[in-house]
Design a protein around this motif. Structure first.
Motif, short mmCIF file in Angstrom:
data_model
loop_
_atom_site.label_atom_id
_atom_site.label_comp_id
_atom_site.label_asym_id
_atom_site.label_seq_id
_atom_site.Cartn_x
_atom_site.Cartn_y
_atom_site.Cartn_z
N ARG A 29 119.12 61.05 -16.36
CA ARG A 29 120.06 60.86 -15.26
C ARG A 29 120.27 62.18 -14.51
NH1 ARG A 29 125.50 57.92 -16.85
NH2 ARG A 29 125.71 58.06 -14.59
N ARG A 30 120.39 63.27 -15.26
CA ARG A 30 120.60 64.56 -14.60
C ARG A 30 119.36 64.97 -13.80
NH1 ARG A 30 124.16 68.89 -15.04
NH2 ARG A 30 123.26 70.85 -14.30
N GLU A 31 118.18 64.74 -14.38
CA GLU A 31 116.95 65.10 -13.66
C GLU A 31 116.84 64.32 -12.35
OE1 GLU A 31 113.76 64.37 -16.34
OE2 GLU A 31 114.09 66.22 -17.51
N LEU A 32 117.17 63.04 -12.38
CA LEU A 32 117.10 62.24 -11.16
C LEU A 32 118.17 62.67 -10.17
CD1 LEU A 32 115.64 60.05 -9.68
CD2 LEU A 32 117.06 58.35 -10.81
N THR A 33 119.34 63.05 -10.69
CA THR A 33 120.40 63.55 -9.81
C THR A 33 119.96 64.82 -9.10
OG1 THR A 33 122.14 62.60 -11.22
CG2 THR A 33 122.80 64.35 -9.71
N GLU A 34 119.28 65.70 -9.84
CA GLU A 34 118.78 66.94 -9.25
C GLU A 34 117.71 66.66 -8.19
OE1 GLU A 34 117.51 69.08 -12.68
OE2 GLU A 34 119.50 69.86 -13.16
N LYS A 35 116.82 65.72 -8.47
CA LYS A 35 115.80 65.35 -7.49
C LYS A 35 116.44 64.73 -6.25
CE LYS A 35 112.07 64.42 -10.81
NZ LYS A 35 111.18 63.36 -11.37
N PHE A 36 117.46 63.92 -6.48
CA PHE A 36 118.15 63.26 -5.37
C PHE A 36 118.85 64.30 -4.50
CE2 PHE A 36 121.63 60.86 -3.42
CZ PHE A 36 120.96 59.74 -2.97
N LEU A 37 119.46 65.28 -5.13
CA LEU A 37 120.11 66.35 -4.39
C LEU A 37 119.10 67.14 -3.57
CD1 LEU A 37 122.44 68.28 -3.69
CD2 LEU A 37 122.04 69.43 -5.88
N ALA A 38 117.97 67.46 -4.18
CA ALA A 38 116.95 68.22 -3.48
C ALA A 38 116.40 67.45 -2.28
CB ALA A 38 115.82 68.58 -4.44
N ALA A 39 116.18 66.14 -2.47
CA ALA A 39 115.65 65.32 -1.37
C ALA A 39 116.68 65.16 -0.26
CB ALA A 39 115.22 63.95 -1.91
N SER A 40 117.95 65.01 -0.65
CA SER A 40 119.01 64.80 0.34
C SER A 40 119.22 66.04 1.19
CB SER A 40 120.33 64.43 -0.37
OG SER A 40 120.19 63.23 -1.09
N THR A 41 119.18 67.20 0.57
CA THR A 41 119.45 68.44 1.29
C THR A 41 118.18 69.03 1.90
OG1 THR A 41 119.22 69.73 -0.77
CG2 THR A 41 121.44 68.98 -0.15
N GLY A 42 117.02 68.59 1.44
CA GLY A 42 115.77 69.16 1.93
C GLY A 42 115.24 68.51 3.19
N GLY A 43 115.87 67.41 3.59
CA GLY A 43 115.46 66.77 4.84
C GLY A 43 114.21 65.92 4.74
N ASP A 44 113.76 65.63 3.50
CA ASP A 44 112.55 64.83 3.32
C ASP A 44 112.95 63.38 3.15
OD1 ASP A 44 110.24 63.54 2.48
OD2 ASP A 44 109.51 65.28 1.38
N LEU A 45 112.95 62.60 4.22
CA LEU A 45 113.38 61.21 4.16
C LEU A 45 112.47 60.38 3.26
CD1 LEU A 45 115.21 58.91 5.05
CD2 LEU A 45 113.77 58.65 7.10
N GLY A 46 111.18 60.63 3.31
CA GLY A 46 110.25 59.88 2.47
C GLY A 46 110.52 60.07 1.00
N GLN A 47 110.77 61.32 0.61
CA GLN A 47 111.08 61.61 -0.80
C GLN A 47 112.39 60.95 -1.20
OE1 GLN A 47 111.58 65.75 -1.66
NE2 GLN A 47 111.44 65.49 -3.88
N LEU A 48 113.35 60.98 -0.30
CA LEU A 48 114.65 60.37 -0.58
C LEU A 48 114.51 58.87 -0.77
CD1 LEU A 48 117.71 60.75 -0.82
CD2 LEU A 48 117.86 60.57 1.66
N LEU A 49 113.77 58.22 0.12
CA LEU A 49 113.58 56.77 0.01
C LEU A 49 112.86 56.39 -1.27
CD1 LEU A 49 112.59 55.92 3.71
CD2 LEU A 49 114.76 55.40 2.57
N ALA A 50 111.96 57.24 -1.72
CA ALA A 50 111.20 56.96 -2.94
C ALA A 50 112.10 56.96 -4.18
CB ALA A 50 110.09 57.99 -3.11
N LEU A 51 113.23 57.66 -4.10
CA LEU A 51 114.15 57.73 -5.24
C LEU A 51 115.15 56.57 -5.27
CD1 LEU A 51 114.95 61.57 -5.15
CD2 LEU A 51 113.47 60.37 -6.78
N LEU A 52 115.24 55.83 -4.16
CA LEU A 52 116.22 54.75 -4.05
C LEU A 52 115.59 53.41 -4.43
CD1 LEU A 52 117.78 55.80 -0.64
CD2 LEU A 52 119.00 55.77 -2.83
#
Length: 293
Positions: free
Chosen positions: A177-200
């Motif tokens: 859960r923490r690893e996915l939270t960290e990835k989600f934070l990175a995608a949200s703040t990094g501006g990568d919409l594709g990466q963000l959508l892949a996590l949802l």
């Protein structure tokens, strides 16, 4: 019985009473008020006549919480936008060494389950909290609520079915859960919409709580595309002097966002099957006061 002894006994059970009251009411201030009222009842009672202080205090706290829950129903009905429970910082790992017990407490204090509990009647909610979160026997719950044991069992079954039907699935492994939270934070703040959508997850939802006192969606956002594009847009409007911290919130990893040292928002994720199922964002400043402290 001396006053200091009465205080010592009460403090021994304060954590339990606060846990019951918070799960019943979903707000720290309301829970603290109920626990304080329980103290007044306890300190003004002839304690020589009380055989089981813990049972007495839980009974008083639960009944006060039921009364308070009935009083605040109308307040929540007039709330601006979606209503979410007040998030709390937790550190269950230090207080519950047993993995099974920690998982149970984490689930029953999660924002997602507390949201589901809002749809229960006050009595159903009390039975669910006492039975499922703290493992009280049916007989003791019956005495607490002044109901028959058969009635309590019926309430418990109805509440459990209701919660099971509506609660989201959880990723039990806290590390994942923490690893996915960290990835989600990175995608949200990094501006990568594709990466963000892949996590949802495809049917991901976002629930924002502002109470009309901050910017947040006034309706629940549904589907990964809508949630992802909203978060991507928010990331383009950075918070002034922002500080982001991953911390344990309501029994699981969450994100605390500070603006110039002041809590701006809290984000909590429901994670299952390696994807984010739901995003909860609390921005109402009234519900972030505890993080300021």
């Amino acid at each position: 019985m001396a006053t200091d002894t009465a205080s010592d006994v009460f403090e021994t059970h304060r954590s339990l009473l606060t846990g019951v009251a918070y799960r019943m009411l979903g707000r720290v201030a309301d829970a603290e008020d109920v626990v304080q009222e329980s103290w007044l009842r306890w300190s003004g009672t002839d304690r020589e006549q009380i055989r089981d202080p813990r049972a007495f205090l839980v009974r008083v706290t639960t009944r006060l919480a039921i009364d308070r829950l009935r009083q605040i129903t109308s307040r929540r009905e007039s709330y601006v936008g979606p209503w979410l429970p007040e998030p709390i910082a937790t550190d269950l790992g230090r207080t519950t060494p047993d993995a099974a017990e920690r998982a149970l407490l984490s689930e029953t204090v999660s924002l997602a389950v507390l949201v589901v509990l809002e749809s229960l009647s006050p009595l159903e909610r009390a039975v669910f909290v006492l039975r499922e979160a703290f493992g009280f026997p049916y007989g003791e719950i019956a005495e607490t609520l002044d109901r028959s044991e058969a009635a309590v069992r019926q309430l418990s079954g109805r509440a459990r079915r209701h919660v099971e039907e509506r609660k989201p699935r959880f990723e039990v492994d806290q590390r994942q859960r923490r690893e996915l939270t960290e990835k989600f934070l990175a995608a949200s703040t990094g501006g990568d919409l594709g990466q963000l959508l892949a996590l949802l997850a495809p049917d991901a939802r976002l629930i924002g709580d502002s109470g009309g006192k901050a910017k947040a969606p006034l309706r629940v956002l549904e589907t990964a595309d809508k949630v992802g594009r909203f978060l991507h847009g928010v990331a383009q409007r950075p918070v002034e002097e922002a500080e982001l911290r991953i911390t344990e919130i309501n029994g699981g990893p969450g994100l605390l966002i500070l603006s110039r040292g002041v809590p701006d928002s809290v984000m909590s994720l429901d994670v299952a099957d390696g994807r984010v199922q739901a995003v909860y964002i609390v921005r109402n400043p009234d519900k972030l006061a505890a993080f300021a402290r």
